[in-house]
Design a protein around this motif. Structure first.
Motif, PDB file in Angstrom:
ATOM      1  N   GLU A  42       0.699  -1.153   0.017  1.00  0.00           N
ATOM      2  CA  GLU A  42      -0.491  -0.156  -0.448  1.00  0.00           C
ATOM      3  C   GLU A  42       0.872   1.159   0.190  1.00  0.00           C
ATOM      4  OE1 GLU A  42      -3.252  -1.090   2.764  1.00  0.00           O
ATOM      5  OE2 GLU A  42      -2.069  -2.069   3.405  1.00  0.00           O
ATOM      6  N   ASN A  43       2.026   0.669   0.178  1.00  0.00           N
ATOM      7  CA  ASN A  43       2.784   2.008   0.451  1.00  0.00           C
ATOM      8  C   ASN A  43       4.765   1.935  -0.902  1.00  0.00           C
ATOM      9  OD1 ASN A  43       4.566   4.489   1.088  1.00  0.00           O
ATOM     10  ND2 ASN A  43       3.808   4.562   3.421  1.00  0.00           N
ATOM     11  N   SER A  44       4.861   3.221  -1.467  1.00  0.00           N
ATOM     12  CA  SER A  44       5.747   3.255  -2.458  1.00  0.00           C
ATOM     13  C   SER A  44       7.089   2.898  -1.602  1.00  0.00           C
ATOM     14  CB  SER A  44       5.305   4.270  -3.262  1.00  0.00           C
ATOM     15  OG  SER A  44       5.967   5.568  -2.626  1.00  0.00           O
ATOM     16  N   TRP A  45       6.907   3.227  -0.267  1.00  0.00           N
ATOM     17  CA  TRP A  45       8.786   2.960   0.556  1.00  0.00           C
ATOM     18  C   TRP A  45       9.020   1.529   0.635  1.00  0.00           C
ATOM     19  CZ3 TRP A  45       8.752   2.184   6.339  1.00  0.00           C
ATOM     20  CH2 TRP A  45       9.659   2.704   6.806  1.00  0.00           C
ATOM     21  N   ILE A  46       9.829   1.550   0.071  1.00  0.00           N
ATOM     22  CA  ILE A  46      10.921  -0.072  -0.399  1.00  0.00           C
ATOM     23  C   ILE A  46      11.258  -0.179   1.454  1.00  0.00           C
ATOM     24  CG2 ILE A  46      12.359  -1.651  -1.482  1.00  0.00           C
ATOM     25  CD1 ILE A  46      10.444  -0.146  -2.731  1.00  0.00           C
ATOM     26  N   ALA A  48       4.744  10.112  -4.415  1.00  0.00           N
ATOM     27  CA  ALA A  48       4.769   9.737  -3.243  1.00  0.00           C
ATOM     28  C   ALA A  48       5.215  10.916  -2.519  1.00  0.00           C
ATOM     29  CB  ALA A  48       6.187   8.843  -3.461  1.00  0.00           C
ATOM     30  N   PHE A  87       1.353   8.254  -2.053  1.00  0.00           N
ATOM     31  CA  PHE A  87       2.455   7.277  -1.291  1.00  0.00           C
ATOM     32  C   PHE A  87       3.254   8.600  -0.240  1.00  0.00           C
ATOM     33  CE2 PHE A  87       1.793   4.758  -5.109  1.00  0.00           C
ATOM     34  CZ  PHE A  87       1.603   4.260  -4.423  1.00  0.00           C
ATOM     35  N   ASP A  88       3.775   7.886   0.738  1.00  0.00           N
ATOM     36  CA  ASP A  88       4.123   8.331   1.956  1.00  0.00           C
ATOM     37  C   ASP A  88       5.649   7.795   2.199  1.00  0.00           C
ATOM     38  OD1 ASP A  88       5.350   9.985   3.996  1.00  0.00           O
ATOM     39  OD2 ASP A  88       3.861   8.729   5.155  1.00  0.00           O
ATOM     40  N   GLU A  89       6.827   8.488   1.628  1.00  0.00           N
ATOM     41  CA  GLU A  89       8.326   7.647   2.127  1.00  0.00           C
ATOM     42  C   GLU A  89       8.855   8.288   2.755  1.00  0.00           C
ATOM     43  OE1 GLU A  89      10.287   7.053  -1.999  1.00  0.00           O
ATOM     44  OE2 GLU A  89       8.308   6.211  -2.326  1.00  0.00           O
ATOM     45  N   ILE A 109       6.377   8.783   7.305  1.00  0.00           N
ATOM     46  CA  ILE A 109       6.704   7.416   7.483  1.00  0.00           C
ATOM     47  C   ILE A 109       7.854   6.728   8.173  1.00  0.00           C
ATOM     48  CG2 ILE A 109       7.452   5.295   5.337  1.00  0.00           C
ATOM     49  CD1 ILE A 109       4.645   4.573   7.821  1.00  0.00           C
TER      50      ILE A 109
END
Lengths: 303, 384
Positions: free
Chosen positions: A251-255, B128, B170-172, B175
């Protein structure tokens, strides 16, 4: 063999996305779109070459229910309904009073929606669970849906070796009545008696209210959304069951950092050694480039 | 306020000559014919020679020419809405790509990641947040000035709200900056921080800049408002953070559609006095039969709950997902049904359910013209 599942619907490549959009605007031919699909399928099968169970990424499934509107007479896809708390929408399937599977279309339908690069490979047979199907259908009750899905399994499984993999967010999102549990219990027992291996993957919710019920079913494995559940939540795991660990955030693009995932896998092994890794839900909610990164991460994790 | 004040909601379709020119595709004769047809219909022929001169080229438009094309599509759309007879006008987002991509492109700290499916073969480009969001410019001021220069009627500017911008991204960044081990709690805190920054540092300054330019009717679009039932409260707080003191001398409307509105009820009191109008979609849920009976006006039942709050009711009386042109009598009955509940015609605004971008201009014009006729029939009925 890598113990990883490519679960749910996988996103299409940018090229295929553009081709499908251009096709709708009559800017490209159907042949050009088919070519782009072929390229995407090739890539997706290559990604899974060390895996025991293969999926085609359900690239041509508009949603998890839509293919069934093509194989069942008396079913029509209608208005849009939000897919839980996402920004994606499903079309509700409307059942007429009488409906039946189109027997003469079965082979063509299976070829279209359950592709395999080599017929000897084992397939991940992803299907909506009866509860998920019910959530996005009108005019049909749970018992009838269970019967229908059982009939569909009886058609697919002999033609595609593999595991039946039900997606079921509903069971962890809503209160399921005892009466419904009885219907589901009977459904899963019938599949078991037929000798099918069945996994039910849950996501988008806490497992606490559903775990006892699921553990008591004759399932090969249960999928857990480990972004919403901790190891504490699954301490009472039945060692005979496969833990399908939804471990990367779709659900999130953070790898995620590889070390973090490896640490979590190590801790999960204190619960059971029988683990497969996958996304916490469908990869569909990510752009394909990001999904590829997350899937590669799963492949590289020491498990 | 005028009784049964009529306005539109936001987007309109973009003319083919505008779409192709901006996408750097070649125009054909039909595109130019369409531009001429609408110029004739709107009586703008004498003011559009420059446009026709540019369009004659059909391709290879310079950057300056593309700007002019956007200017003229804004001119046409505004004049088209004015001609329907509605009370507040706008240009149907002719300056914007769409309601998400346009604002995000004007905010530092976002990076587009690629296409994400909405449904069928429909996608949106999802970004994002990769750094603290910062405004590149006040991204609606030029639009407001341009639209205002075309008409004497008051202009309403819609703006995508903070919650929707957050929920669709998105949240990078946030978070990573929350030192909490429990992932669910971590995500929750990150989203609250993200939302607070968007409300205070992006939406509020934009609204303020519009107010300072003279915009008095401001609509915050929040289609994502009820997507996550557990976050309704932070959505409501974000409205307050976005508007702050501006409500004292500007009119604020919130537009939400295709949602479970009942989820909002426990929190609505908090924004009474800050937000004046609550606009929801109703016609989509209604029957097409005439009459005021409960079993006919099925789409408007929620008014029984809403009448207990102190808001102007933004009443969706046109279904935006069908080419069916609602007859004036149907519009009249939808308004009169609401009037029976609300009692005060100045506390009912009428509009389509949502933006009309999926309809042709021909259908849009007919629908809005009938909406105004329906409003006049309703006024006559109540002796207004």
């Amino acid at each position: 063999m890598k113990k990883i599942f490519l679960n749910g619907i996988y996103p299409r490549s940018d090229k295929l996305v553009r081709a499908t959009m251009d096709f709708e605007r009559k800017r490209v031919s159907e042949e050009e779109v088919i070519e782009k699909y072929k390229e995407d399928y090739k890539t997706i099968f290559e990604m899974q070459k060390d895996m025991e169970y293969i999926s085609d990424g359900l690239l041509n499934w508009q949603d998890l229910l839509r293919p069934f509107s093509e194989i069942i007479e008396g079913v029509n896809a209608g208005g849009l309904k939000r897919y839980f708390e996402t920004n994606s929408f499903y079309r509700v399937l409307y059942f007429e009073r009488k409906f039946k599977i189109k027997e003469n279309k079965i082979d063509e339908w299976i070829e279209k929606y359950f592709k395999l690069p080599d017929k000897d490979l084992k397939r991940l047979l992803i299907l909506p669970s009866p509860l998920l199907f019910k959530e996005f259908s009108e005019g049909i009750d749970l018992k009838s849906l269970c019967d229908l899905i059982k009939d569909i399994c009886e058609i697919i499984v002999p033609k595609r070796k593999g595991i039946v993999f039900f997606e079921d967010p509903v069971i962890v999102k809503k209160d399921i009545k005892d009466e419904e549990k009885n219907i589901l219990r009977k459904f899963y027992e019938e599949l078991y008696k037929k000798g099918y291996e069945v996994i039910t993957q849950t996501y988008f919710g806490k497992i606490s209210g559903a775990l006892d019920f699921l553990l008591a079913l004759p399932l090969k494995g249960i999928g857990i959304d480990l972004l919403r559940n901790s190891i504490e939540d699954i301490k009472k795991w039945d060692n005979g069951k496969t833990l399908v660990a939804g471990i990367v955030d779709c659900e999130n693009s953070w790898i995620e950092r590889k070390e973090e995932i490896e640490e979590l896998v190590k801790n999960l092994k204190n619960i059971t050694k029988n683990i497969y890794l996958c996304g916490n839900c469908d990869f569909l909610f990510l752009p394909q480039k990001v999904a590829n990164q997350k899937f590669n991460l799963l492949k590289n994790v020491e498990s | 306020m005028k009784p049964f004040l009529a306005h539109e909601i936001g987007s309109l379709a973009k003319p083919s000559w505008r779409v192709k020119a901006i996408a750097k595709r070649k125009l054909d004769d039909e595109d130019i014919k369409s531009a001429r047809k609408w110029a004739d219909f709107l009586d703008l022929k004498n003011e559009c020679e420059e446009l026709f001169e540019i369009l004659r080229k059909k391709e290879d438009f310079s950057s300056e020419q593309r700007k002019k094309i956007i200017y003229f599509s804004s001119f046409f759309a505004t004049k088209m809405l004015e001609k329907t007879g509605i009370d507040l006008v706008y240009d149907g987002e002719q300056h914007r790509v769409e309601m998400y991509e346009y604002p995000v492109k004007n905010i530092e700290g976002f990076e587009f990641k690629g296409y994400v499916k909405s449904f069928d073969n429909k996608y949106f480009k999802k970004a994002a947040c990769v750094g603290k969001p910062k405004l590149k410019k006040f991204y609606h001021v030029n639009e407001y000035k341009t639209v205002s220069s075309f008409v004497k009627k008051p202009v309403k500017i819609p703006l995508t709200g903070a919650y929707t911008l957050m929920d669709w991204s998105f949240d990078e960044y946030y978070i990573k900056n929350v030192p909490e081990k429990n992932f669910v709690k971590r995500k929750q805190i990150a989203r609250e921080n993200f939302l607070k920054d968007l409300s205070e540092n992006i939406i509020y300054p934009n609204l303020k800049s519009l107010k300072e330019e003279g915009a008095n009717f401001l609509q915050i679009d929040e289609p994502a408002a009820t997507t996550k039932p557990d976050e309704i409260e932070i959505f409501i707080n974000s409205l307050i953070d976005s508007i702050k003191e501006l409500h004292k001398d500007a009119f604020f409307s919130i537009h939400i559609c295709f949602s479970d509105y009942k989820l909002l009820f426990p929190y609505l009191e908090k924004i009474q006095g800050v937000v004046k109008e609550l606009h929801f979609e109703y016609a989509n849920r209604d029957t097409r039969e005439l009459g005021l009976k409960e079993n006919v006006r099925t789409g408007y039942k929620i008014l029984d709950d809403l009448k207990n709050f102190n808001f102007i009711i933004g009443l969706g009386v046109i279904d935006v997902h069908t080419d069916f042109v609602e007859p004036p009598e149907l519009i009249r009955d939808r308004i009169l049904y609401a009037y029976e509940k609300i009692k005060d015609p100045e506390k009912i605004f009428i509009a389509p359910d949502c933006g009309l971008r999926t309809r042709t201009w021909e259908i849009t014009f007919e629908k809005l013209k009938n909406m105004v006729e329906g409003k006049n029939l309703a006024l006559k009925e109540i002796g207004g």
